[in-house]
Design an enzyme around this catalytic site. Structure first.
Site, PDB file in Angstrom:
ATOM      1  N   LYS A  13       1.121  -1.297  -0.042  1.00 48.72           N
ATOM      2  CA  LYS A  13      -0.024  -0.074  -0.253  1.00 48.72           C
ATOM      3  C   LYS A  13       0.975   0.797  -0.157  1.00 48.72           C
ATOM      4  CE  LYS A  13      -2.758  -0.425   3.822  1.00 48.72           C
ATOM      5  NZ  LYS A  13      -1.749  -2.062   4.453  1.00 48.72           N
ATOM      6  N   ARG A  89      -9.074   1.628   9.414  1.00 46.96           N
ATOM      7  CA  ARG A  89      -8.792  -0.182   9.405  1.00 46.96           C
ATOM      8  C   ARG A  89     -10.021  -0.628  10.314  1.00 46.96           C
ATOM      9  NH1 ARG A  89      -3.236   0.571   9.066  1.00 46.96           N
ATOM     10  NH2 ARG A  89      -1.795  -1.073   9.221  1.00 46.96           N
ATOM     11  N   ARG A 128      11.280  -7.481   4.165  1.00 48.51           N
ATOM     12  CA  ARG A 128      11.154  -5.592   4.009  1.00 48.51           C
ATOM     13  C   ARG A 128      12.387  -4.966   4.872  1.00 48.51           C
ATOM     14  NH1 ARG A 128       5.536  -2.366   4.719  1.00 48.51           N
ATOM     15  NH2 ARG A 128       5.752  -3.086   6.699  1.00 48.51           N
ATOM     16  N   ARG A 160      11.689  -2.791  10.281  1.00 46.86           N
ATOM     17  CA  ARG A 160      10.564  -1.972  11.370  1.00 46.86           C
ATOM     18  C   ARG A 160      10.975  -3.320  12.048  1.00 46.86           C
ATOM     19  NH1 ARG A 160       5.801   0.035   7.808  1.00 46.86           N
ATOM     20  NH2 ARG A 160       4.724  -0.867   9.835  1.00 46.86           N
ATOM     21  N   ARG A 171      -0.816  -8.837  14.124  1.00 46.79           N
ATOM     22  CA  ARG A 171      -0.582  -7.586  12.730  1.00 46.79           C
ATOM     23  C   ARG A 171      -2.160  -8.565  11.761  1.00 46.79           C
ATOM     24  NH1 ARG A 171       4.462  -5.428  10.481  1.00 46.79           N
ATOM     25  NH2 ARG A 171       2.625  -4.058   9.501  1.00 46.79           N
TER      26      ARG A 171
HETATM   27  P1  AMP Z   1       1.179   0.682   8.770  1.00 52.41           P
HETATM   28  O1  AMP Z   1       2.527   1.292   8.833  1.00 52.41           O
HETATM   29  O2  AMP Z   1      -0.050   1.382   8.270  1.00 52.41           O
HETATM   30  O3  AMP Z   1       1.218  -1.094   8.958  1.00 52.41           O
HETATM   31  O4  AMP Z   1       0.679   0.838  10.587  1.00 52.41           O
HETATM   32  C1  AMP Z   1       1.542   0.286  11.576  1.00 52.41           C
HETATM   33  C2  AMP Z   1       1.006   0.923  12.865  1.00 52.41           C
HETATM   34  O5  AMP Z   1       0.693   1.622  13.184  1.00 52.41           O
HETATM   35  C3  AMP Z   1      -0.272  -0.509  13.344  1.00 52.41           C
HETATM   36  O6  AMP Z   1       0.130  -1.464  13.084  1.00 52.41           O
HETATM   37  C4  AMP Z   1      -1.004   0.062  13.812  1.00 52.41           C
HETATM   38  O7  AMP Z   1      -0.279   0.162  15.310  1.00 52.41           O
HETATM   39  C5  AMP Z   1      -0.495   1.851  13.661  1.00 52.41           C
HETATM   40  N1  AMP Z   1      -1.567   2.368  12.528  1.00 52.41           N
HETATM   41  C6  AMP Z   1      -1.474   2.430  11.776  1.00 52.41           C
HETATM   42  N2  AMP Z   1      -2.673   3.006  10.895  1.00 52.41           N
HETATM   43  C7  AMP Z   1      -4.061   3.263  12.080  1.00 52.41           C
HETATM   44  C8  AMP Z   1      -5.295   2.961  12.150  1.00 52.41           C
HETATM   45  N3  AMP Z   1      -5.625   3.287  10.990  1.00 52.41           N
HETATM   46  N4  AMP Z   1      -6.086   2.589  13.173  1.00 52.41           N
HETATM   47  C9  AMP Z   1      -5.023   2.272  13.918  1.00 52.41           C
HETATM   48  N5  AMP Z   1      -3.512   2.171  14.498  1.00 52.41           N
HETATM   49  C10 AMP Z   1      -3.023   2.249  12.949  1.00 52.41           C
END
Ligand code: AMP
Ligand code: ZN
Length: 216
Positions: A13, A89, A128, A160, A171
């Site tokens: 994404k 989400r 990654r 990460r 996740r």
């Molecule tokens: P991502 O980079 O999108 O995978 O986001 C990394 C982490 O940030 C996720 O595993 C969540 O803990 C938090 N996070 C990102 N976006 C959201 C969201 N829309 N709602 C809740 N937590 C989020």
């Protein structure tokens, strides 16, 4: 053009959003990036969110996330549109986004669902790596030319924390339980557009561009 990118972690994404923002000339807004930046800056809320939630693969509570997004979407640069990556989400977040949009007389045009199997996702997340200096993301499709060094600035690459295997499993579970229901939610609104996330990056981008230009 207001677009949401939906899909499990590790489907590309972020990569697609980065490219798409150049094609469509609208900002890429990633809630994950916002949370990581806040933690890096030692912002109080950011550090708490890392310790209690995202560091463990859990979602940050809706109330906190919704507020951050509302604030971000109030900025001037989204007037012509935006690409949301990693938000919404949960159903609660989707409803909050509907409200934010309604208030400003706008709507979400498309929700692009990037589809990928667990097997591929786990492999991609394990591979990654990110540049410490410029943030460029490397992986199976975009390997660095030299082992563990950024092509652009030669800096070291890191993994990460939440891409470690145990956290990835959490996740994926969270995605299934809390985010999957959004597919039905947006399908019913008639704005869901699935794309195959296992094709080469350029092909996926092409398919997304065709979709948002109404050519499919
Ligand atoms: P991502 O980079 O999108 O995978 O986001 C990394 C982490 O940030 C996720 O595993 C969540 O803990 C938090 N996070 C990102 N976006 C959201 C969201 N829309 N709602 C809740 N937590 C989020
Ligand atoms: Zn770099």
């Amino acid at each position: 053009m207001n677009i949401v990118l939906l899909g499990p972690p590790g489907t590309g994404k972020g990569t697609q959003a980065e490219r798409l923002q150049k094609v469509l000339n609208v900002p890429h807004i990633s809630t994950g990036d916002i949370f990581r930046k806040l933690a890096e800056e030692k912002d109080e809320l950011g550090v708490m969110a890392k310790e209690k939630y995202w560091g463990q693969g859990k979602l940050v509570p809706d109330e906190i996330t919704n507020k951050l997004v509302e604030k971000r979407l109030a900025k001037d640069d989204v007037r012509k549109g935006f690409i949301l990556d990693g938000y919404p989400r949960t159903i609660e977040q989707a409803k909050a986004l509907d409200k934010i949009m309604k208030k400003s007389g706008k709507k979400i045009d498309y929700v692009i669902e990037i589809q990928s199997s667990d097997e591929v996702i786990i492999k991609r997340l394990a591979a990654r790596r990110i540049c410490k200096t410029c943030g460029k993301v490397y992986g199976l499709d975009v390997p660095p030319k030299h082992d563990n060094k950024c092509d652009i600035d030669g800096s070291e690459l890191y993994q990460r924390e939440d891409d470690k295997e145990e956290v990835v499993r959490e996740r994926l579970m969270v995605y299934r339980q809390q985010t999957l229901p959004l597919i039905d939610y947006y399908n019913k609104k008639g704005i869901l557009r699935p794309v195959n996330g296992e094709e080469p990056i350029d092909v996926i981008l092409e398919n997304i561009v065709k979709l948002v230009n109404g050519k499919v």
